[in-house]
Design a protein around this motif. Structure first.
Motif, short mmCIF file in Angstrom:
data_model
loop_
_atom_site.label_atom_id
_atom_site.label_comp_id
_atom_site.label_asym_id
_atom_site.label_seq_id
_atom_site.Cartn_x
_atom_site.Cartn_y
_atom_site.Cartn_z
N GLU A 1 0.84 -1.20 0.00
CA GLU A 1 0.00 0.00 0.00
C GLU A 1 0.88 1.25 0.00
N THR A 2 1.90 1.24 0.83
CA THR A 2 2.84 2.36 0.89
C THR A 2 3.48 2.58 -0.47
N LEU A 3 3.94 1.51 -1.08
CA LEU A 3 4.56 1.59 -2.39
C LEU A 3 3.61 2.16 -3.44
N GLY A 4 2.35 1.79 -3.36
CA GLY A 4 1.36 2.33 -4.29
C GLY A 4 1.22 3.84 -4.19
N HIS A 5 1.25 4.35 -2.97
CA HIS A 5 1.16 5.80 -2.77
C HIS A 5 2.40 6.51 -3.34
N HIS B 1 6.56 11.14 1.08
CA HIS B 1 6.50 10.28 2.26
C HIS B 1 5.53 10.86 3.29
N LEU B 2 5.54 12.17 3.46
CA LEU B 2 4.64 12.81 4.42
C LEU B 2 3.18 12.67 3.99
N GLN B 3 2.89 12.88 2.72
CA GLN B 3 1.53 12.73 2.23
C GLN B 3 1.05 11.28 2.38
N THR B 4 1.93 10.34 2.11
CA THR B 4 1.60 8.93 2.26
C THR B 4 1.30 8.62 3.72
N ALA B 5 2.14 9.11 4.61
CA ALA B 5 1.95 8.88 6.05
C ALA B 5 0.61 9.42 6.51
N ARG B 6 0.28 10.61 6.12
CA ARG B 6 -1.00 11.22 6.53
C ARG B 6 -2.18 10.43 5.97
N HIS B 7 -2.09 10.02 4.72
CA HIS B 7 -3.19 9.28 4.10
C HIS B 7 -3.41 7.93 4.76
N MET B 8 -2.31 7.28 5.16
CA MET B 8 -2.39 5.94 5.75
C MET B 8 -2.55 5.97 7.26
N LEU C 1 -0.18 6.92 9.42
CA LEU C 1 1.09 6.46 9.96
C LEU C 1 2.02 7.64 10.19
N SER C 2 3.12 7.36 10.87
CA SER C 2 4.15 8.39 10.98
C SER C 2 5.02 8.32 9.72
N GLN C 3 5.70 9.40 9.44
CA GLN C 3 6.60 9.42 8.30
C GLN C 3 7.72 8.40 8.51
N HIS C 4 8.13 8.20 9.74
CA HIS C 4 9.15 7.21 10.06
C HIS C 4 8.69 5.81 9.65
N THR C 5 7.43 5.48 9.89
CA THR C 5 6.90 4.16 9.52
C THR C 5 6.88 3.99 8.01
N VAL C 6 6.50 5.03 7.29
CA VAL C 6 6.53 4.97 5.82
C VAL C 6 7.95 4.71 5.35
N ASP C 7 8.92 5.43 5.92
CA ASP C 7 10.32 5.22 5.56
C ASP C 7 10.74 3.78 5.85
N ALA C 8 10.30 3.23 6.98
CA ALA C 8 10.64 1.85 7.34
C ALA C 8 10.04 0.86 6.35
N HIS C 9 8.78 1.08 5.95
CA HIS C 9 8.15 0.20 4.95
C HIS C 9 8.97 0.20 3.66
N LEU C 10 9.37 1.37 3.22
CA LEU C 10 10.11 1.48 1.96
C LEU C 10 11.50 0.86 2.08
N ARG C 11 12.15 1.00 3.23
CA ARG C 11 13.45 0.35 3.44
C ARG C 11 13.31 -1.17 3.37
#
Length: 74
Positions: A21-25, A32-39, A41-51
């Motif tokens: 889902e993160t990758l789709g965004h 990353h911030l827009q993805t975090a807000r939409h999901m 989540l924190s921006q840190h969590t989005v970064d962790a998903h992508l890593r």
């Protein structure tokens, strides 16, 4: 390389649903911030998903991730 799990031992593990889902965004052009807000989540969590996606699929760039995200089989 496919984003779905297979039976071969040397095949990369598939990203988890929230990682996909993160990758789709990100592939849709969101930051990353827009993805975090939409999901929610924190921006840190989005970064962790992508890593984790990069590590699982052995890719290094956002362009490679985006190409995989838009290819069939995600």
């Amino acid at each position: 390389m496919s984003l779905t799990a297979g039976t071969a031992q040397d095949e990369a593990p598939a990203p988890a649903p929230r990682e996909r889902e993160t990758l789709g965004h990100i592939a849709a052009g969101r930051t990353h911030l827009q993805t975090a807000r939409h999901m929610g989540l924190s921006q840190h969590t989005v970064d962790a998903h992508l890593r984790r996606i990069r590590a699982k699929l052995n890719i290094t760039t956002t362009a490679e991730m985006t190409r995989l995200a838009v290819s069939p089989g995600l």
